[in-house]
Design a protein around this motif. Sequence first.
Motif, PDB file in Angstrom:
ATOM      1  N   LEU A 113      46.323  53.118  41.268  1.00 56.47           N
ATOM      2  CA  LEU A 113      46.619  53.028  39.931  1.00 56.47           C
ATOM      3  C   LEU A 113      45.521  52.573  39.205  1.00 56.47           C
ATOM      4  CD1 LEU A 113      48.651  53.070  37.442  1.00 56.47           C
ATOM      5  CD2 LEU A 113      49.354  50.633  38.224  1.00 56.47           C
ATOM      6  N   ILE A 114      44.813  51.541  39.464  1.00 56.14           N
ATOM      7  CA  ILE A 114      43.421  50.994  38.983  1.00 56.14           C
ATOM      8  C   ILE A 114      42.697  50.328  39.795  1.00 56.14           C
ATOM      9  CG2 ILE A 114      44.701  48.767  38.022  1.00 56.14           C
ATOM     10  CD1 ILE A 114      42.984  49.310  35.465  1.00 56.14           C
ATOM     11  N   THR A 115      41.599  50.336  39.698  1.00 60.00           N
ATOM     12  CA  THR A 115      40.477  49.406  40.603  1.00 60.00           C
ATOM     13  C   THR A 115      40.217  48.163  40.077  1.00 60.00           C
ATOM     14  OG1 THR A 115      39.298  51.418  40.864  1.00 60.00           O
ATOM     15  CG2 THR A 115      38.106  49.655  41.582  1.00 60.00           C
ATOM     16  N   VAL A 116      40.303  47.031  40.762  1.00 51.58           N
ATOM     17  CA  VAL A 116      40.071  45.746  40.531  1.00 51.58           C
ATOM     18  C   VAL A 116      38.741  45.149  41.041  1.00 51.58           C
ATOM     19  CG1 VAL A 116      42.704  45.311  40.352  1.00 51.58           C
ATOM     20  CG2 VAL A 116      41.351  44.695  42.588  1.00 51.58           C
ATOM     21  N   PRO A 117      38.344  43.895  40.513  1.00 49.70           N
ATOM     22  CA  PRO A 117      37.269  43.331  41.025  1.00 49.70           C
ATOM     23  C   PRO A 117      37.310  42.810  42.507  1.00 49.70           C
ATOM     24  CG  PRO A 117      37.815  42.297  39.134  1.00 49.70           C
ATOM     25  CD  PRO A 117      38.828  43.267  39.371  1.00 49.70           C
ATOM     26  N   PHE A 232      34.657  51.613  47.188  1.00 50.83           N
ATOM     27  CA  PHE A 232      34.829  50.663  48.226  1.00 50.83           C
ATOM     28  C   PHE A 232      35.476  49.330  47.552  1.00 50.83           C
ATOM     29  CE2 PHE A 232      30.872  52.474  50.113  1.00 50.83           C
ATOM     30  CZ  PHE A 232      31.318  52.930  51.153  1.00 50.83           C
ATOM     31  N   ARG A 233      35.606  49.453  46.426  1.00 51.79           N
ATOM     32  CA  ARG A 233      36.519  48.438  45.568  1.00 51.79           C
ATOM     33  C   ARG A 233      38.007  48.471  45.897  1.00 51.79           C
ATOM     34  NH1 ARG A 233      32.547  45.883  42.485  1.00 51.79           N
ATOM     35  NH2 ARG A 233      31.028  47.207  41.772  1.00 51.79           N
ATOM     36  N   ASN A 234      38.662  47.378  45.915  1.00 55.00           N
ATOM     37  CA  ASN A 234      40.193  47.526  46.069  1.00 55.00           C
ATOM     38  C   ASN A 234      40.867  47.952  44.867  1.00 55.00           C
ATOM     39  OD1 ASN A 234      39.752  46.461  48.460  1.00 55.00           O
ATOM     40  ND2 ASN A 234      40.843  44.644  48.266  1.00 55.00           N
ATOM     41  N   ILE A 235      41.958  48.666  44.953  1.00 55.80           N
ATOM     42  CA  ILE A 235      42.827  49.210  43.982  1.00 55.80           C
ATOM     43  C   ILE A 235      44.271  48.654  44.091  1.00 55.80           C
ATOM     44  CG2 ILE A 235      41.663  51.332  43.863  1.00 55.80           C
ATOM     45  CD1 ILE A 235      43.454  52.699  45.632  1.00 55.80           C
ATOM     46  N   VAL A 236      44.984  48.709  42.998  1.00 58.30           N
ATOM     47  CA  VAL A 236      46.471  48.476  43.046  1.00 58.30           C
ATOM     48  C   VAL A 236      47.070  49.918  43.243  1.00 58.30           C
ATOM     49  CG1 VAL A 236      48.586  48.059  41.814  1.00 58.30           C
ATOM     50  CG2 VAL A 236      46.422  46.849  41.284  1.00 58.30           C
ATOM     51  N   ALA A 237      47.831  50.163  44.276  1.00 55.50           N
ATOM     52  CA  ALA A 237      48.421  51.353  44.694  1.00 55.50           C
ATOM     53  C   ALA A 237      49.929  51.228  44.347  1.00 55.50           C
ATOM     54  CB  ALA A 237      48.226  51.451  46.320  1.00 55.50           C
ATOM     55  N   ILE A 238      50.455  52.405  43.988  1.00 54.47           N
ATOM     56  CA  ILE A 238      51.896  52.797  43.721  1.00 54.47           C
ATOM     57  C   ILE A 238      52.444  53.891  44.204  1.00 54.47           C
ATOM     58  CG2 ILE A 238      52.144  51.413  41.515  1.00 54.47           C
ATOM     59  CD1 ILE A 238      51.721  53.881  40.032  1.00 54.47           C
ATOM     60  N   GLN A 239      53.814  54.300  44.332  1.00 54.52           N
ATOM     61  CA  GLN A 239      54.328  55.429  44.753  1.00 54.52           C
ATOM     62  C   GLN A 239      53.868  56.527  43.702  1.00 54.52           C
ATOM     63  OE1 GLN A 239      58.274  55.078  45.038  1.00 54.52           O
ATOM     64  NE2 GLN A 239      58.329  54.547  47.307  1.00 54.52           N
ATOM     65  N   VAL A 254      47.727  44.822  31.842  1.00 55.77           N
ATOM     66  CA  VAL A 254      47.317  43.629  32.134  1.00 55.77           C
ATOM     67  C   VAL A 254      46.232  43.403  32.920  1.00 55.77           C
ATOM     68  CG1 VAL A 254      48.360  41.570  33.869  1.00 55.77           C
ATOM     69  CG2 VAL A 254      49.696  42.702  32.276  1.00 55.77           C
ATOM     70  N   ILE A 255      45.733  44.336  33.641  1.00 53.40           N
ATOM     71  CA  ILE A 255      44.419  44.146  34.301  1.00 53.40           C
ATOM     72  C   ILE A 255      43.260  44.455  33.362  1.00 53.40           C
ATOM     73  CG2 ILE A 255      42.893  45.239  36.397  1.00 53.40           C
ATOM     74  CD1 ILE A 255      45.804  45.321  38.001  1.00 53.40           C
ATOM     75  N   GLU A 256      43.471  45.445  32.490  1.00 52.06           N
ATOM     76  CA  GLU A 256      42.615  45.827  31.609  1.00 52.06           C
ATOM     77  C   GLU A 256      42.496  44.840  30.275  1.00 52.06           C
ATOM     78  OE1 GLU A 256      44.066  49.571  30.325  1.00 52.06           O
ATOM     79  OE2 GLU A 256      42.728  50.705  31.772  1.00 52.06           O
ATOM     80  N   SER A 257      43.241  43.661  30.406  1.00 54.69           N
ATOM     81  CA  SER A 257      43.067  42.559  29.552  1.00 54.69           C
ATOM     82  C   SER A 257      41.998  41.711  29.404  1.00 54.69           C
ATOM     83  CB  SER A 257      44.449  41.834  29.340  1.00 54.69           C
ATOM     84  OG  SER A 257      44.601  41.211  30.687  1.00 54.69           O
ATOM     85  N   ASP A 258      41.714  41.023  28.405  1.00 54.95           N
ATOM     86  CA  ASP A 258      40.525  40.075  28.394  1.00 54.95           C
ATOM     87  C   ASP A 258      41.061  38.775  29.121  1.00 54.95           C
ATOM     88  OD1 ASP A 258      39.264  41.559  26.589  1.00 54.95           O
ATOM     89  OD2 ASP A 258      39.866  40.626  24.850  1.00 54.95           O
ATOM     90  N   ASP A 259      42.289  38.323  29.307  1.00 52.64           N
ATOM     91  CA  ASP A 259      43.069  37.331  29.985  1.00 52.64           C
ATOM     92  C   ASP A 259      42.773  37.544  31.565  1.00 52.64           C
ATOM     93  OD1 ASP A 259      43.763  35.969  27.453  1.00 52.64           O
ATOM     94  OD2 ASP A 259      45.935  36.731  27.879  1.00 52.64           O
ATOM     95  N   PHE A 260      42.736  38.843  31.752  1.00 47.74           N
ATOM     96  CA  PHE A 260      42.654  38.938  33.151  1.00 47.74           C
ATOM     97  C   PHE A 260      41.156  38.749  33.707  1.00 47.74           C
ATOM     98  CE2 PHE A 260      41.284  42.167  36.693  1.00 47.74           C
ATOM     99  CZ  PHE A 260      42.040  41.801  37.527  1.00 47.74           C
ATOM    100  N   GLU A 261      40.466  39.448  32.768  1.00 49.60           N
ATOM    101  CA  GLU A 261      38.888  39.250  32.956  1.00 49.60           C
ATOM    102  C   GLU A 261      38.435  37.662  33.224  1.00 49.60           C
ATOM    103  OE1 GLU A 261      34.555  41.344  32.020  1.00 49.60           O
ATOM    104  OE2 GLU A 261      36.399  41.540  30.765  1.00 49.60           O
ATOM    105  N   GLY A 272      32.569  41.653  42.603  1.00 56.68           N
ATOM    106  CA  GLY A 272      31.852  42.571  41.806  1.00 56.68           C
ATOM    107  C   GLY A 272      33.001  43.286  41.038  1.00 56.68           C
ATOM    108  N   LYS A 273      32.564  43.607  39.743  1.00 54.49           N
ATOM    109  CA  LYS A 273      33.715  44.285  38.931  1.00 54.49           C
ATOM    110  C   LYS A 273      33.433  45.655  38.812  1.00 54.49           C
ATOM    111  CE  LYS A 273      33.623  40.246  35.566  1.00 54.49           C
ATOM    112  NZ  LYS A 273      33.436  39.827  34.154  1.00 54.49           N
ATOM    113  N   PRO A 274      34.633  46.235  38.706  1.00 56.07           N
ATOM    114  CA  PRO A 274      34.454  47.973  38.841  1.00 56.07           C
ATOM    115  C   PRO A 274      33.643  48.270  37.319  1.00 56.07           C
ATOM    116  CG  PRO A 274      36.563  47.094  38.154  1.00 56.07           C
ATOM    117  CD  PRO A 274      35.947  45.946  38.795  1.00 56.07           C
ATOM    118  N   GLU A 275      33.346  49.622  37.573  1.00 55.97           N
ATOM    119  CA  GLU A 275      32.353  50.364  36.504  1.00 55.97           C
ATOM    120  C   GLU A 275      33.495  50.347  35.166  1.00 55.97           C
ATOM    121  OE1 GLU A 275      29.618  51.333  36.375  1.00 55.97           O
ATOM    122  OE2 GLU A 275      29.312  50.524  38.564  1.00 55.97           O
ATOM    123  N   TRP A 276      34.668  50.352  35.220  1.00 57.92           N
ATOM    124  CA  TRP A 276      34.981  50.443  33.940  1.00 57.92           C
ATOM    125  C   TRP A 276      35.391  49.076  33.320  1.00 57.92           C
ATOM    126  CZ3 TRP A 276      39.175  47.004  32.810  1.00 57.92           C
ATOM    127  CH2 TRP A 276      39.847  46.532  34.330  1.00 57.92           C
TER     128      TRP A 276
END
Length: 279
Positions: A113-117, A232-239, A254-261, A272-276
């Motif tokens: 779904l999305i890459t995370v730090p 090599f960065r971890n990701i949130v996975a879903i069906q 939520v993961i793309e929010s300023d609060d998360f960062e 390490g933060k992902p490119e996005w």
Amino acid sequence: MKKWYRGFILLLTILTISALAACGSDDASSDDAKKDKKKITFGATAGPYSDMVKEAIIPGLEKKGYEVEIREFSDYVQPNNALAKGSIDANLFQHSIYLENFIKENKLDLTGLITVPTAPMGIYSNKYKSLDDIKDGATITIPNDPTNAARAFTTLQDQGLIKIDEKADVLTVSEKDVVENKKNLKFKPIEAGQLPRSVDSVDLAAVPGNFALAAKFDLLSALVLENMLDPFRNIVAIQTKNKDAQFAKDIKEVIESDDFEKVIDEKFKGFGKPEWMKK
């Protein structure tokens, strides 16, 4: 008698129609419940990524009205199996290369779904305080699995200690691809879980971030941290069937929010933060 029979048939018809209407209503309610899913079970391996779910993701989802349960795992197999069976709705513990291989080998319908730090690999040493101090012929322990070994060699090249064949795939680099070794480093492959302990017995050790944290290492104490590639960065996975579901969109938001960062910057130093996130 005929009137009674006609009345019976009419009553039976009305009851049948009512029952069907009720079933249709139940089905509609069920479909609406799926669309408006407000309870999420998140799977993660115990440690920094379950902490990331608890501290950086769940608060944002709760603000959106979700009830979130976290289920911790102690291995790298069950989180994907549980996700495929639907006993959890999302997981966070693996990078995309691992997920892609797991999907192929087990024929599962999952997607990232999305890459995370992510905690990067670090070069650690109890003998040297700087890479400039490394002596000729120094021994460095590296992971003995191909994926993490490639990360170690790439990190060493980034620091100018070795040179890798330009034709080599950066995701599968091995010792045979090393065409220049300025310090004549001796590579000693061992199990990744043993790398933190090896710091006491060798000159250098290339330790993946999750194993470094498990051994209570401070990521920022490394001589150098890996410039991690996004695969090599971890990701949130879903069906895969849920990739457009509202709860998946909300997790991503939520993961793309300023609060998360902000939480990442405060509580996950060295990740390490992902490119996005750098754009």
